[in-house]
Each structure stands twice: as structure tokens, then as C-alpha cells.
Design an enzyme around this catalytic site. Sequence first.
Site, PDB file in Angstrom:
ATOM      1  N   LYS A   1       0.071   4.266  -0.391  1.00 46.90           N
ATOM      2  CA  LYS A   1      -0.577   5.490   0.129  1.00 46.90           C
ATOM      3  C   LYS A   1      -0.305   6.663  -0.829  1.00 46.90           C
ATOM      4  O   LYS A   1      -0.183   6.445  -2.019  1.00 46.90           O
ATOM      5  CB  LYS A   1      -0.093   5.769   1.551  1.00 46.90           C
TER       6      LYS A   1
ATOM      7  N   GLU B   1      -7.318   5.218   7.443  1.00 49.63           N
ATOM      8  CA  GLU B   1      -6.977   6.603   7.098  1.00 49.63           C
ATOM      9  C   GLU B   1      -8.133   7.287   6.380  1.00 49.63           C
ATOM     10  O   GLU B   1      -8.215   8.516   6.363  1.00 49.63           O
ATOM     11  CB  GLU B   1      -5.692   6.629   6.251  1.00 49.63           C
TER      12      GLU B   1
ATOM     13  N   HIS C   1      -9.977   1.558   4.553  1.00 51.21           N
ATOM     14  CA  HIS C   1      -8.732   1.823   5.294  1.00 51.21           C
ATOM     15  C   HIS C   1      -8.992   2.864   6.385  1.00 51.21           C
ATOM     16  O   HIS C   1      -9.725   3.827   6.168  1.00 51.21           O
ATOM     17  CB  HIS C   1      -7.648   2.313   4.332  1.00 51.21           C
TER      18      HIS C   1
ATOM     19  N   GLU D   1      -6.300  -4.549  10.391  1.00 53.43           N
ATOM     20  CA  GLU D   1      -5.296  -3.522  10.663  1.00 53.43           C
ATOM     21  C   GLU D   1      -5.667  -2.735  11.914  1.00 53.43           C
ATOM     22  O   GLU D   1      -6.476  -1.790  11.830  1.00 53.43           O
ATOM     23  CB  GLU D   1      -5.204  -2.544   9.490  1.00 53.43           C
TER      24      GLU D   1
ATOM     25  N   GLY E   1       1.685   2.485  11.030  1.00 49.51           N
ATOM     26  CA  GLY E   1       2.719   3.521  10.994  1.00 49.51           C
ATOM     27  C   GLY E   1       3.353   3.849  12.337  1.00 49.51           C
ATOM     28  O   GLY E   1       4.064   4.838  12.464  1.00 49.51           O
TER      29      GLY E   1
ATOM     30  N   ASN F   1       0.863  -1.181   0.000  1.00 48.92           N
ATOM     31  CA  ASN F   1       0.000   0.000   0.000  1.00 48.92           C
ATOM     32  C   ASN F   1       0.900   1.232   0.000  1.00 48.92           C
ATOM     33  O   ASN F   1       1.468   1.586   1.023  1.00 48.92           O
ATOM     34  CB  ASN F   1      -0.890  -0.038   1.262  1.00 48.92           C
TER      35      ASN F   1
ATOM     36  N   SER G   1       2.508  -1.708  10.452  1.00 49.21           N
ATOM     37  CA  SER G   1       3.938  -1.692  10.799  1.00 49.21           C
ATOM     38  C   SER G   1       4.692  -2.981  10.484  1.00 49.21           C
ATOM     39  O   SER G   1       5.675  -3.283  11.148  1.00 49.21           O
ATOM     40  CB  SER G   1       4.118  -1.352  12.288  1.00 49.21           C
TER      41      SER G   1
HETATM   42  P1  PGA Z   1       2.199   0.616   7.685  1.00 50.49           P
HETATM   43  O1  PGA Z   1       0.805   0.807   6.945  1.00 50.49           O
HETATM   44  O2  PGA Z   1       2.784  -0.684   7.228  1.00 50.49           O
HETATM   45  O3  PGA Z   1       3.028   1.802   7.246  1.00 50.49           O
HETATM   46  O4  PGA Z   1       1.923   0.621   9.144  1.00 50.49           O
HETATM   47  C1  PGA Z   1      -0.060  -0.254   6.752  1.00 50.49           C
HETATM   48  C2  PGA Z   1      -1.338   0.234   6.127  1.00 50.49           C
HETATM   49  O5  PGA Z   1      -1.777   1.344   6.457  1.00 50.49           O
HETATM   50  O6  PGA Z   1      -1.953  -0.455   5.296  1.00 50.49           O
END
Ligand code: PGA
Length: 240
Positions: free
Chosen positions: A8, A97, A95, A164, A170, A6, A201
Site C-alpha cells: 500500500k 481501496e 482493490h 478480498e 485491515g 501489498n 487481515s
Molecule cells: P490487510 O490488507 O492484510 O492489511 O487486511 C490486505 C489488502 O488490502 O490487500
Amino acid sequence: MYFIANWKMFGVLNSLNSLHKVMNFFKSFKKKKSVKIIYCPPNTLIRPMTKRLLKSTIEVGAQNCHENDSYGAFTGSVNSSMLKSVGAKYVIIGHSENRQFGETNRMINLKIKSALKSNLKVIFCIGETLQEKRKKITKKVLSKQIKLGLNKIKDNRNILIAYEPVWSIGTGLIPKPKDLFDTVYFIKKRMKSNKVLYGGSVNPKNINQLKFITNIDGYLIGGASQDPKKFIDIIKKSYN
Ligand code: PGA
């Protein structure tokens, strides 16, 4: 096992120059048959990435879609059939976010329906916040997200669940192995047939721990997926 990158809101055309490293690695990877690699770049890179990956079995997906499956006056938005038309085979939906900025379970449900109608496979993200974890209501939260997100969707064969935990995205934090095993077990029981991925992460270090959680079917990888070396490392280490 799924390894989903991903990206982003990262990546410009030049970023695609690093793809050959992952392609070369994957071409000669012994466990290739049991591995699926899917890149979810920003929409601007879906088409050029698809072209670069033409000779590879690595697939491309999008990170979101609009809930409306017809066309319309929605400035700045892209629907599932538009994503399909430029080469996306998957789409991430729900997601945290996006949930954080007002995406509701109802919107997520419409997005999933639209994606399935456009023949995209769905990577459906669910997860609890730190506050919810502290209140010990993780299972209740996940149940609700699944129930409302998949409302009136009978066939869930083309839906992968990405668990998640919001507090692990993150942050460098990952759940305790036993908690993660239990939560994935819970989701699988609730969903009956689906594959469940873990995201949050994931990196070349903690994969050594995560790989022993035997009911996980793959990973949704953010930060570490932008660095081909780290991404390859994660895949390799999952099999050592
Ligand atoms: P990350 O993100 O591996 O940077 O924690 C995972 C995600 O948001 O899908």
C-alpha cells in the site's frame, strides 16, 4: 501457492533493507518450488526493489495502473507499460481501496486490458462490503465484478483473482472457513481456470486456520507483509 505482499502507501528506500531476511529465508525454504513470492511496493520502489531482488526468484508488481495504455496528459498517473519498463511483472487491479474512491468496473476492465497488453500479470481484486454480506448478495456482487471487470477478455490465463471481502481488509476479521471455501469454489466455477487467492487481515495467527481451506491458491497480504518476520511466518506456517 502465491504470497503477495501489498505494501500500500508504505515504504521508503530504507524499507528495502529488510528484504534480505525474506530473500535468505526463501533461498533455503524446502517448499520453494511450489511457492511464488511477489512484492507490490509503491511505484517509487519498484525499480530499486527489482534491483535488490536480482539474485532472487522473488518478483515485483505494482498496486495499480492508469486505464489508458497510451501516454497522455494525465498528471500523476502511470500506465501499465511504464510499470513494465521499470521491472514490474504483476499489477494489482480493482482493490477496494481504489473502488471506494470512484474506480468503476468499467475503469477496472480497461486497466486489466491495458495490463495484459503490456504483458503484466493481473491480480484482480473482488469482494463484497459488509452491507452486501448482510444482505446475502455476496455471490451476486462477485459475479457482477467478474463479469464487468473481465468484459471482452477472452484469455484469462494471466489473471489471478484475489477474493478480498471489504469488511476483512485491515480489520482483523476473516470469513468463516466454510463460507470462504464456498465463495472460492463459486469463483473458481465461474472463472473456469483461474487461481484464487484470499486477502484480508491474513496474519501469522489466522494462517493456521486459513491453511486448511484447501481450494485457496495463496494470499494477498497487506499489513503483515511489511514486517519480514510476520511475512516469513505466514509462509512457513502455511506448510506446517
Ligand atoms: P490487510 O490488507 O492484510 O492489511 O487486511 C490486505 C489488502 O488490502 O490487500
